[in-house]
Design a protein around this motif. Structure first.
Motif, PDB file in Angstrom:
ATOM      1  N   ASP A 109       0.824  -1.203   0.000  1.00 52.99           N
ATOM      2  CA  ASP A 109       0.000   0.000   0.000  1.00 52.99           C
ATOM      3  C   ASP A 109       0.861   1.258   0.000  1.00 52.99           C
ATOM      4  O   ASP A 109       1.377   1.668   1.026  1.00 52.99           O
ATOM      5  CB  ASP A 109      -0.925   0.003   1.224  1.00 52.99           C
ATOM      6  CG  ASP A 109      -1.998   1.083   1.118  1.00 52.99           C
ATOM      7  OD1 ASP A 109      -1.872   1.950   0.236  1.00 52.99           O
ATOM      8  OD2 ASP A 109      -2.957   1.043   1.904  1.00 52.99           O
ATOM      9  N   MET A 110       0.982   1.894  -1.160  1.00 49.18           N
ATOM     10  CA  MET A 110       1.776   3.108  -1.254  1.00 49.18           C
ATOM     11  C   MET A 110       1.123   4.271  -0.510  1.00 49.18           C
ATOM     12  O   MET A 110       1.797   5.179  -0.057  1.00 49.18           O
ATOM     13  CB  MET A 110       1.969   3.481  -2.723  1.00 49.18           C
ATOM     14  CG  MET A 110       3.085   2.729  -3.417  1.00 49.18           C
ATOM     15  SD  MET A 110       4.699   2.994  -2.653  1.00 49.18           S
ATOM     16  CE  MET A 110       4.855   4.766  -2.831  1.00 49.18           C
ATOM     17  N   HIS A 111      -0.208   4.264  -0.397  1.00 53.87           N
ATOM     18  CA  HIS A 111      -0.897   5.385   0.229  1.00 53.87           C
ATOM     19  C   HIS A 111      -0.629   5.474   1.728  1.00 53.87           C
ATOM     20  O   HIS A 111      -0.884   6.494   2.353  1.00 53.87           O
ATOM     21  CB  HIS A 111      -2.401   5.286  -0.043  1.00 53.87           C
ATOM     22  CG  HIS A 111      -2.746   5.485  -1.488  1.00 53.87           C
ATOM     23  ND1 HIS A 111      -2.672   6.721  -2.099  1.00 53.87           N
ATOM     24  CD2 HIS A 111      -3.133   4.606  -2.450  1.00 53.87           C
ATOM     25  CE1 HIS A 111      -3.016   6.590  -3.385  1.00 53.87           C
ATOM     26  NE2 HIS A 111      -3.296   5.327  -3.612  1.00 53.87           N
TER      27      HIS A 111
ATOM     28  N   ILE B 164      10.568   1.750   4.940  1.00 56.10           N
ATOM     29  CA  ILE B 164       9.265   2.250   4.505  1.00 56.10           C
ATOM     30  C   ILE B 164       9.300   2.752   3.071  1.00 56.10           C
ATOM     31  O   ILE B 164       8.343   2.582   2.321  1.00 56.10           O
ATOM     32  CB  ILE B 164       8.782   3.358   5.476  1.00 56.10           C
ATOM     33  CG1 ILE B 164       8.409   2.717   6.819  1.00 56.10           C
ATOM     34  CG2 ILE B 164       7.587   4.114   4.906  1.00 56.10           C
ATOM     35  CD1 ILE B 164       8.199   3.702   7.932  1.00 56.10           C
ATOM     36  N   VAL B 165      10.410   3.362   2.655  1.00 61.49           N
ATOM     37  CA  VAL B 165      10.498   3.837   1.273  1.00 61.49           C
ATOM     38  C   VAL B 165      11.080   2.780   0.346  1.00 61.49           C
ATOM     39  O   VAL B 165      11.302   3.036  -0.834  1.00 61.49           O
ATOM     40  CB  VAL B 165      11.327   5.140   1.180  1.00 61.49           C
ATOM     41  CG1 VAL B 165      10.719   6.228   2.041  1.00 61.49           C
ATOM     42  CG2 VAL B 165      12.786   4.897   1.554  1.00 61.49           C
ATOM     43  N   GLY B 166      11.341   1.581   0.857  1.00 63.93           N
ATOM     44  CA  GLY B 166      11.865   0.499   0.034  1.00 63.93           C
ATOM     45  C   GLY B 166      13.369   0.487  -0.093  1.00 63.93           C
ATOM     46  O   GLY B 166      13.918  -0.121  -1.014  1.00 63.93           O
ATOM     47  N   ALA B 167      14.068   1.185   0.836  1.00 61.06           N
ATOM     48  CA  ALA B 167      15.528   1.234   0.800  1.00 61.06           C
ATOM     49  C   ALA B 167      16.116   0.410   1.943  1.00 61.06           C
ATOM     50  O   ALA B 167      15.391  -0.187   2.732  1.00 61.06           O
ATOM     51  CB  ALA B 167      16.007   2.680   0.890  1.00 61.06           C
TER      52      ALA B 167
ATOM     53  N   ILE C 263      13.955   1.690  -6.166  1.00 61.19           N
ATOM     54  CA  ILE C 263      13.116   2.336  -5.167  1.00 61.19           C
ATOM     55  C   ILE C 263      12.036   3.142  -5.869  1.00 61.19           C
ATOM     56  O   ILE C 263      12.329   3.996  -6.701  1.00 61.19           O
ATOM     57  CB  ILE C 263      13.957   3.265  -4.269  1.00 61.19           C
ATOM     58  CG1 ILE C 263      15.068   2.466  -3.575  1.00 61.19           C
ATOM     59  CG2 ILE C 263      13.086   3.982  -3.245  1.00 61.19           C
ATOM     60  CD1 ILE C 263      16.057   3.337  -2.821  1.00 61.19           C
ATOM     61  N   ALA C 264      10.774   2.841  -5.542  1.00 55.64           N
ATOM     62  CA  ALA C 264       9.625   3.554  -6.122  1.00 55.64           C
ATOM     63  C   ALA C 264       9.780   3.693  -7.635  1.00 55.64           C
ATOM     64  O   ALA C 264       9.880   4.813  -8.156  1.00 55.64           O
ATOM     65  CB  ALA C 264       9.477   4.917  -5.462  1.00 55.64           C
ATOM     66  N   PRO C 265       9.791   2.581  -8.384  1.00 55.81           N
ATOM     67  CA  PRO C 265      10.080   2.642  -9.821  1.00 55.81           C
ATOM     68  C   PRO C 265       9.015   3.327 -10.667  1.00 55.81           C
ATOM     69  O   PRO C 265       9.335   3.918 -11.691  1.00 55.81           O
ATOM     70  CB  PRO C 265      10.231   1.164 -10.203  1.00 55.81           C
ATOM     71  CG  PRO C 265       9.443   0.421  -9.163  1.00 55.81           C
ATOM     72  CD  PRO C 265       9.619   1.203  -7.895  1.00 55.81           C
TER      73      PRO C 265
ATOM     74  N   VAL D 273       6.752   9.001  -2.664  1.00 58.01           N
ATOM     75  CA  VAL D 273       7.989   8.876  -1.888  1.00 58.01           C
ATOM     76  C   VAL D 273       8.680  10.232  -1.766  1.00 58.01           C
ATOM     77  O   VAL D 273       9.085  10.654  -0.678  1.00 58.01           O
ATOM     78  CB  VAL D 273       8.933   7.842  -2.527  1.00 58.01           C
ATOM     79  CG1 VAL D 273      10.333   7.965  -1.947  1.00 58.01           C
ATOM     80  CG2 VAL D 273       8.405   6.428  -2.308  1.00 58.01           C
ATOM     81  N   SER D 274       8.814  10.938  -2.882  1.00 58.74           N
ATOM     82  CA  SER D 274       9.517  12.219  -2.862  1.00 58.74           C
ATOM     83  C   SER D 274       8.777  13.245  -2.011  1.00 58.74           C
ATOM     84  O   SER D 274       9.407  14.023  -1.284  1.00 58.74           O
ATOM     85  CB  SER D 274       9.718  12.755  -4.282  1.00 58.74           C
ATOM     86  OG  SER D 274       8.478  12.932  -4.938  1.00 58.74           O
TER      87      SER D 274
END
Length: 276
Positions: free
Chosen positions: A21-23, A55-58, A161-163, A171-172
């Motif tokens: 869930d990105m939201h 959380i940001v995929g890093a 990350i966030a492709p 993300v930004s």
């Protein structure tokens, strides 16, 4: 550490870590910002930032800043979970002088990816070393404080990350907020830590604390600062008085714990002989 300042990864955040869930990202970022705003030391800031990477995929996170007008003398601060091997390579090659990520951050504000930033031979070598250390994919966000401070928050890992465009926008947006809040929080911590009982540490006292905290002995610190060993002891005695502790060793410990000085590895080798 006060447990009230520890960020707990909740179940709905763990779903985000799994990429469901990105939201939920902005909600998670907001909670981290609240915790950072309450932090009382750089150690707390580092521990709160750690789950932000997931959380940001890093995998790794680094916060660096140059203090503004409210901090005298000016400081350069690094809070990081980057691999030790990478830090050693970076420091040994003085990569900050040609790092394209830093150059990009100095040109503006906001979030940007690292893609396509490395061009000349030194930068490409830096890029190869990043990949070897599991830092192939990354992005950074620059922030400028109203006091003239300059901060950069970076995330990286071994996977994209966030492709997608939608993911990157969210993300930004979250990281822009997080960078600004972290910049203000660390500035506040440094301002509070540099003054105790109404007395500010002098530039010489701060430098002596920093050199000793990095692992130098008393004699080595004297050579680095160009003074006599007894002058180093004098600086430490005055710092201990201002920091409200009983010994030189405690002064160095408190300076590190409160974020007054910056050291990436503590306690360092030779610490006992440096403060006795």
């Amino acid at each position: 550490m006060n447990n009230n300042h520890i960020f707990i990864v909740k179940p709905w955040v763990r779903k985000r870590i799994l990429g469901i869930d990105m939201h939920d990202l902005l909600r998670a970022t907001a909670e981290i910002c609240i915790q950072i705003d309450k932090a009382r030391s750089r150690a707390e800031v580092r521990d709160i930032l750690k789950p932000a990477a997931s959380i940001v995929g890093a995998v790794f996170v680094l916060f660096g800043m140059r203090t503004g007008r409210s901090i005298t003398p000016p400081r350069q601060i690094v809070i990081t979970t980057y691999p030790k091997a990478w830090q050693e390579y970076y420091d040994a090659n003085k990569a900050y002088t040609f790092d394209p990520v830093i150059n990009k951050a100095l040109q503006g504000e906001g979030a940007f990816r690292w893609d396509g930033l490395h061009h000349d031979e030194r930068q490409v070598a830096l890029r190869r070393e990043s990949v070897r250390n599991g830092m192939e994919f990354g992005f950074s966000c620059a922030d400028r404080g109203t006091d003239g401070s300059m901060a950069i928050l970076s995330f990286c890992g071994d996977r994209p990350i966030a492709p997608s465009t939608e993911q990157w926008e969210q993300v930004s947006a979250g990281v822009v907020l997080l960078t600004s809040v972290t910049n203000k929080a660390v500035t506040r911590i440094l301002e509070a830590s540099a003054k105790t009982f109404g007395k500010a540490l002098t530039a010489s006292e701060l430098r002596a604390l920093e050199v000793l905290a990095s692992g130098s002995t008393g004699k080595e610190a004297a050579a680095i600062l160009g003074v006599k060993p007894r002058t180093i002891r004098y600086y430490l005695d005055r710092a201990a008085d201002k920091l409200g502790v009983e010994s030189r060793k405690e002064a160095v410990l408190k300076a590190v714990a409160d974020g007054i000085v910056d050291t990436r590895q503590f306690p360092p080798a030779g610490f006992k002989s440096a403060t006795d």
